[in-house]
Write an enzyme that holds these catalytic residues in place. Sequence first.
Site, PDB file in Angstrom:
ATOM      1  N   CYS A  61       0.822  -1.213   0.000  1.00 10.37           N
ATOM      2  CA  CYS A  61       0.000   0.000   0.000  1.00 10.37           C
ATOM      3  C   CYS A  61       0.855   1.262   0.000  1.00 10.37           C
ATOM      4  CB  CYS A  61      -0.915   0.025   1.230  1.00 10.37           C
ATOM      5  SG  CYS A  61      -1.901  -1.452   1.487  1.00 10.37           S
ATOM      6  N   GLU A 478      -8.722  -6.118  14.012  1.00 10.16           N
ATOM      7  CA  GLU A 478      -9.602  -6.599  12.957  1.00 10.16           C
ATOM      8  C   GLU A 478      -9.555  -8.125  12.925  1.00 10.16           C
ATOM      9  OE1 GLU A 478      -8.457  -4.787   9.293  1.00 10.16           O
ATOM     10  OE2 GLU A 478      -9.062  -2.782   9.929  1.00 10.16           O
ATOM     11  N   SER A 504     -12.072  -6.249   9.001  1.00 13.07           N
ATOM     12  CA  SER A 504     -11.470  -5.676   7.802  1.00 13.07           C
ATOM     13  C   SER A 504     -12.566  -5.289   6.821  1.00 13.07           C
ATOM     14  CB  SER A 504     -10.544  -6.707   7.158  1.00 13.07           C
ATOM     15  OG  SER A 504     -10.228  -6.343   5.834  1.00 13.07           O
TER      16      SER A 504
END
Length: 594
Positions: A61, A478, A504
């Site tokens: 990312c 998460e 998530s």
Amino acid sequence: MSKQDTPEDGGKPAHLRSREVTEGPERAPHRSMFRAMGFDDDDLASPMVGVANPAADVTPCNVHLDDVADGAIAGVDDAGGMPIEFGTITISDAISMGTEGMRASLVSREVIADSVELVAFGERLDALVTVAGCDKNLPGMLMAAIRTDLPSVFLYGGSILPGQHEGREVTVQNVFEGVGTHAQGDMSREELDELERNACPGAGSCGGMFTANTMASITEALGLAPLGSASPPAESEGRTTVAERAGELALDAVENDRRPSDILSRKSFENAIAVQVAMGGSTNAVLHLLALAAEAGVDLTIDDFDEIARRTPKIANLQPGGSRVMKDLHDAGGVPVVIRRLVEAGLFHGDAATITGRTISEELAELDLPADETLDDTDFLARVDDPFHEEGAIKILRGNLAPDGAVLKVTGEDQFHHEGPARVFESEEDAMKYVQEGGIESGDVDEGTSSGNQTGVQSGDVIVIRNEGPRGGPGMREMLGVTAAVVGQGHEDDVAMVTDGRFSGATRGPMIGHVAPESYVGGPLGALEDGDHVTIDIPERRLEVDLPDAEIEERLDERERPESAYTDGVLGKYGAQFGSAADGAVTNPGLRDR
């Protein structure tokens, strides 16, 4: 400068606080430091624009964000500004998922916001371009922009392209679910290995309408990023164009003294929620929008999400509920085509302000979007009068298990009703062992409990994971590892999960999170025992256990609060400061005390 007069001495306008470090004979030492970094007289006479860059090699990312930041720097420089790049942290949610490290994820939102605020404050910056890639980068950067109230432009790093596996597009979601399928015996180790090697082909945030892409889409609706900036893929010329424009817009915002407080309003946040629920966005956006609204001083509650979802249909069908990804939406015109349909239906405030100085509707009129009728050929965009679901994807449930609310994203049937026995776990690890290994090892639960007697996940189960809230975790982990394993074993519709932790954006199925109050602070989730009958009713927005209030209270009185595993260090510090998930799990003391 259009809003501020230039001083008679020819220096910077009086409202630019960088004057404090660049002007006057007493600032000669300060200028000397700048000159050591290659800045010249023209730079020092220009607005100082900070470019906050969380580039790192810990996640795809963010691995490319130096290139994205370079585009913003070029845009600032070309527009006559003095770009100053500085770094901050990131945590890879996907890589930390299912481990102790996931406790750092939500904490990183706070650290990012705090660190950018500190640099902007300490170095007397005039404006910001906030760059973001992974999930918590986005709200962290937005919180910092709102908190500093400097002219700011948000810049997303862009989405990863989908991988190819056996003739179909795949993402990391498919890999997480493949783990469950493999555990069930329906996928070989070789097949899982092949999927693993093909799902993530390069740089960029996870490809579906998961948390990063959800928050990027929301920044357009909030007006803090220009329309059309969320969808260009990370590895594309379009992302470079977006980055350069962000730098240019930062100078325009400085020249017009246009700040987040001039842009954000109740309308902005209603627009953001409308986009979230219409596109099937991540439940994490509930948490983050509540935190952003608190920073902005805008009155927003968890019930607003449900109210807006009831009147806003779901008109986009992307992963995890659908099969398409952000690249497909980009090819169809991006987030603006969704906003356009909502504006035309009266479900979005077209007169809301944006960073450009124009309204959303004015910005839409400037864009070269595909004709609306051509979008009918897609299988993932629907018209408002013929939606995928009549209501938006986010539901807020209440009841004697969640007096302050709980959050569900509908990825399947929106009339879902589920009743079944609770299978209670004190941590994510215990639940994952149960799901993956077909039961709990001796000694992990009390003898004679229903979970201990089960041989694996059973149709009708309600898996309950507690002690995972903002304070109890700490960090509100998460649970994609567990939820994906459940779905991968073929239980997408007949097994539910309830937790005070998070999910998530890639999670699908009847998975309910953000249960508030959390069990660690005495919430009723702490009263559940194996075998208790739990009811989940989406149309009625109910999350309840079949117990009288008196018995719930008696059980809670007898329950000893578990000791936190982290009482010092960063997890201890931030964990002790987190507020309720129902209010955004903020740590800023001024916001928690409002």
